[in-house]
Design an enzyme around this catalytic site. Structure first.
Site, PDB file in Angstrom:
ATOM      1  N   GLU A   1       0.902  -1.200  -0.110  1.00 50.91           N
ATOM      2  CA  GLU A   1      -0.340  -0.166   0.062  1.00 50.91           C
ATOM      3  C   GLU A   1       0.902   1.260  -0.137  1.00 50.91           C
ATOM      4  O   GLU A   1       2.077   1.256   0.157  1.00 50.91           O
ATOM      5  CB  GLU A   1      -0.889   0.036   1.056  1.00 50.91           C
ATOM      6  CG  GLU A   1      -1.819  -1.066   1.137  1.00 50.91           C
ATOM      7  CD  GLU A   1      -2.795  -1.197   2.443  1.00 50.91           C
ATOM      8  OE1 GLU A   1      -3.897  -2.006   2.412  1.00 50.91           O
ATOM      9  OE2 GLU A   1      -2.495  -0.531   3.470  1.00 50.91           O
TER      10      GLU A   1
ATOM     11  N   HIS B   1      -8.951   9.889   3.536  1.00 52.44           N
ATOM     12  CA  HIS B   1      -8.574   8.624   2.607  1.00 52.44           C
ATOM     13  C   HIS B   1      -8.954   9.147   1.386  1.00 52.44           C
ATOM     14  O   HIS B   1      -9.752   9.853   0.998  1.00 52.44           O
ATOM     15  CB  HIS B   1      -9.431   7.193   2.866  1.00 52.44           C
ATOM     16  CG  HIS B   1      -8.743   6.092   2.209  1.00 52.44           C
ATOM     17  ND1 HIS B   1      -9.006   6.023   0.873  1.00 52.44           N
ATOM     18  CD2 HIS B   1      -8.300   4.977   2.874  1.00 52.44           C
ATOM     19  CE1 HIS B   1      -8.255   4.728   0.655  1.00 52.44           C
ATOM     20  NE2 HIS B   1      -7.721   4.123   1.730  1.00 52.44           N
TER      21      HIS B   1
ATOM     22  N   ARG C   1      -0.742   9.036   1.957  1.00 50.49           N
ATOM     23  CA  ARG C   1      -2.386   9.353   1.968  1.00 50.49           C
ATOM     24  C   ARG C   1      -2.439  10.908   1.987  1.00 50.49           C
ATOM     25  O   ARG C   1      -3.248  11.454   1.201  1.00 50.49           O
ATOM     26  CB  ARG C   1      -3.132   8.758   3.101  1.00 50.49           C
ATOM     27  CG  ARG C   1      -3.428   7.350   2.765  1.00 50.49           C
ATOM     28  CD  ARG C   1      -4.108   6.720   3.907  1.00 50.49           C
ATOM     29  NE  ARG C   1      -4.248   5.154   3.644  1.00 50.49           N
ATOM     30  CZ  ARG C   1      -4.857   4.422   4.239  1.00 50.49           C
ATOM     31  NH1 ARG C   1      -5.294   4.910   5.618  1.00 50.49           N
ATOM     32  NH2 ARG C   1      -4.955   3.151   4.190  1.00 50.49           N
TER      33      ARG C   1
ATOM     34  N   HIS D   1     -11.378   9.762   7.214  1.00 53.00           N
ATOM     35  CA  HIS D   1     -10.922   8.402   7.398  1.00 53.00           C
ATOM     36  C   HIS D   1     -10.416   7.958   8.970  1.00 53.00           C
ATOM     37  O   HIS D   1     -10.943   6.995   9.410  1.00 53.00           O
ATOM     38  CB  HIS D   1     -10.133   7.782   6.336  1.00 53.00           C
ATOM     39  CG  HIS D   1      -9.705   6.322   6.362  1.00 53.00           C
ATOM     40  ND1 HIS D   1     -10.833   5.528   6.177  1.00 53.00           N
ATOM     41  CD2 HIS D   1      -8.313   5.769   6.321  1.00 53.00           C
ATOM     42  CE1 HIS D   1     -10.223   4.312   6.026  1.00 53.00           C
ATOM     43  NE2 HIS D   1      -9.054   4.200   6.437  1.00 53.00           N
TER      44      HIS D   1
ATOM     45  N   ARG E   1      -0.954   8.871   9.306  1.00 52.52           N
ATOM     46  CA  ARG E   1      -0.500   7.625   9.356  1.00 52.52           C
ATOM     47  C   ARG E   1      -0.229   6.800   8.090  1.00 52.52           C
ATOM     48  O   ARG E   1      -0.693   6.824   7.223  1.00 52.52           O
ATOM     49  CB  ARG E   1      -2.112   7.088   9.938  1.00 52.52           C
ATOM     50  CG  ARG E   1      -1.940   5.457  10.368  1.00 52.52           C
ATOM     51  CD  ARG E   1      -3.434   5.022  10.564  1.00 52.52           C
ATOM     52  NE  ARG E   1      -4.409   5.090   9.774  1.00 52.52           N
ATOM     53  CZ  ARG E   1      -4.982   4.235   8.796  1.00 52.52           C
ATOM     54  NH1 ARG E   1      -4.044   3.045   8.899  1.00 52.52           N
ATOM     55  NH2 ARG E   1      -5.931   4.275   8.227  1.00 52.52           N
TER      56      ARG E   1
END
Length: 532
Positions: free
Chosen positions: A116, A239, A285, A346, A381
């Site tokens: 990811e 997100h 992100r 998110h 994060r």
């Protein structure tokens, strides 16, 4: 009054993992405001990050986490959680979690690891695209078999009970919690000198979110009212890829889709992430969300698109069965068509300030999972570190608690005062609750979103102060309900996000403001708030 050795508020991966370990040392109550399976964990798609491959290393995982955190991670905490990860993965497997495997040429099997955004290696363990649901299933099955654990479903925590609230001023500690039984409307006192918050995040404070309806910031709001320190609430992760469809506002398109080669493109099929970051579609992100926001504002488009149609249809259906099925339900075949996506709120990177064992600044109160701010995530994060943090902190928190001697009974005794409703009456106009709920969420989306300004934040702060006064008056005059309690908590958390954002005079990670667009080395510290 009911007394327990441990009280856990929340039934996601953090709360359930803690309860299973704590039950070896005493009676545990799990308080959950809906059915036990309803949690943020159950909505997690992508997976859990941990070093399990010989091609990976703890150092690489630490490096990726620190880079994503934009200078605000606590490196010691990062190392502790990353190194503890593999043991917790084995524990989840022992509880019956079935992670996907792949067959090797010699006929043996190994974990099928995904990749990811922000990760330099494949290290994401997953169960197709419903990893959280699989973890929740296995842990709940283990909970059901344990005689020491009591699960109180449809019970919502109202407020923490502290020495200060009982009138003692020399010292303060948590003694228990008042809990609303939704079925009867009664409020009961639960007594324990070990209260563990595992309530998840606050995504519902925003109009558009990937979170379930339960994510109303309850743990942070209760801790704040009890006097515990709260940190880094300005860092709300959006997100990048939430499905853009009028009937599916909260459906997440997992980052794992990009990990398997999907590209972000505009309406004409042109990729754009190469203009924003060297890692393109696998950038952290915060960068991807801002890039999408910038593209939408530049072109006037309502969304961008995620294109994975170059992958074989069978691979897509097998790797992402839930995403494929849900999109089909809305008339979209992702094996042949691009997926319209937009950013949505998110993950809460800040929360109740704790140490690496989950201890808050209030004696007897602990926080684990998304509700806590341990220093792992910093200003942003790294994908799939959340489930890792939850199970590692649950284990460490329990070990730390049972290693400490129980406090001796103080002048307050064992009994807690019963809840008093006074002259409160039944709510006569529910429309007031729903109107305020909608106003908070729209205000936060418009003024405290991906890109901020000081003027917008000040406007939000002014309106939120008025709303908090209205809601508090409602709270004291009417009998409490779950809807009213959630509204009260939403208003509190929204205020904490805005106040924290106003204090950070720079742009860093998830906090980007047009008034201070550069990162300031002098601001490389946590934003810590405590109610006076």
């Amino acid at each position: 009054m009911n007394e327990f050795d441990f009280i856990v508020i929340g039934s996601g991966i953090a709360g359930l993992s803690f309860a299973l370990q704590a039950a070896q040392h005493g009676r545990v109550a799990i308080v959950t405001k809906r059915a036990r399976a309803e949690s943020n964990t159950a909505w997690a798609q992508g997976g859990i990050a941990s070093v399990t491959s010989t091609e990976d290393s703890f150092e690489l995982h630490v490096k990726d986490t620190l880079e994503a955190g934009a200078g605000l991670c606590d490196e010691q905490v990062v190392r502790t959680i990353v190194i503890d990860g593999p043991a917790r993965i084995r524990e989840l497997i022992d509880f019956g979690v079935h992670f996907d495997e792949r067959e090797l040429p010699d006929g043996s099997h190994e974990l099928d690891l995904g990749r990811e955004g922000g990760h330099s290696k494949r290290r994401i363990l997953h169960a197709r695209d419903v990893t959280g649901r699989e973890i929740e299933r296995a842990l709940l099955a283990a909970i059901a078999r344990h005689p020491q654990i009591t699960v109180l479903e449809n019970h919502m925590a109202v407020d923490l009970i502290t020495l200060g609230k009982l009138g003692f001023v020399s010292s303060d500690r948590c003694l228990g919690v008042y809990v609303l039984n939704e079925a009867t409307g009664d409020v009961v006192a639960l007594r324990s000198d070990r209260v563990v918050l595992a309530t998840g995040g606050c995504g519902k404070v925003y109009l558009y979110t990937t979170n379930p309806g339960i994510a109303t910031g309850d743990g942070v709001a209760m801790s704040w009212r009890a006097g515990a320190k709260v940190a880094n609430m300005e860092f709300i992760q959006f997100h990048p890829t939430c499905l853009f469809h009028p009937e599916a506002r909260s459906f997440l398109i997992s980052e794992a889709v990009r990990g398997e080669g999907a590209r972000l493109v505009d309406a004409k099929g042109r990729e754009f992430m190469s203009r924003y970051h060297a890692k393109k579609d696998l950038a952290p992100r915060d960068i991807v969300a801002r890039a999408i926001d910038a593209e939408m504002k530049r072109t006037g488009a309502q969304c961008v698109y995620l294109d994975i149609t170059h992958q074989p249809a069978d691979f897509i259906r097998d790797r992402f069965p839930n995403i494929h099925e849900v999109c089909l339900r809305y008339g979209l075949d992702i094996t042949k068509e691009r997926i319209p996506v937009v950013p949505a709120a998110h993950y809460q990177c800040g929360g109740v300030l704790t140490d690496e064992n989950g201890a808050s600044s209030l004696e007897g109160l602990y926080a684990i999972g998304e509700v806590a701010c341990t220093g792992l995530h910093g200003a942003n994060r790294l994908a799939s570190n959340s489930l890792l943090e939850a199970c590692v902190l649950a284990h460490r928190c329990c070990e730390a608690i049972v290693a400490r001697p129980r406090p001796e009974a103080g002048p307050w005794g064992k009994e807690l005062p019963p809840w008093k409703s006074g002259v409160a009456v039944d709510v006569d106009e529910l429309v007031v609750i729903y109107h305020n709920w909608d106003e908070i969420r729209r205000l936060m989306w418009d003024y405290v979103g991906i890109v901020r300004t000081t003027k917008r934040l000040q406007r939000a702060a002014t309106r939120l102060r008025n709303l908090e006064r209205e809601i508090q008056e409602f709270y004291w005059n009417f009998k409490i309900t779950t809807d009213l309690l959630e509204l009260r908590n939403l208003a509190t958390v929204a205020g904490l996000i805005v106040d924290s954002a106003l204090l950070r005079k720079e742009s860093r990670g998830l906090h980007y403001t047009l008034d201070y667009p550069e990162t300031d080395p002098a601001c490389r510290h946590a934003t810590v708030l405590r109610r006076s």
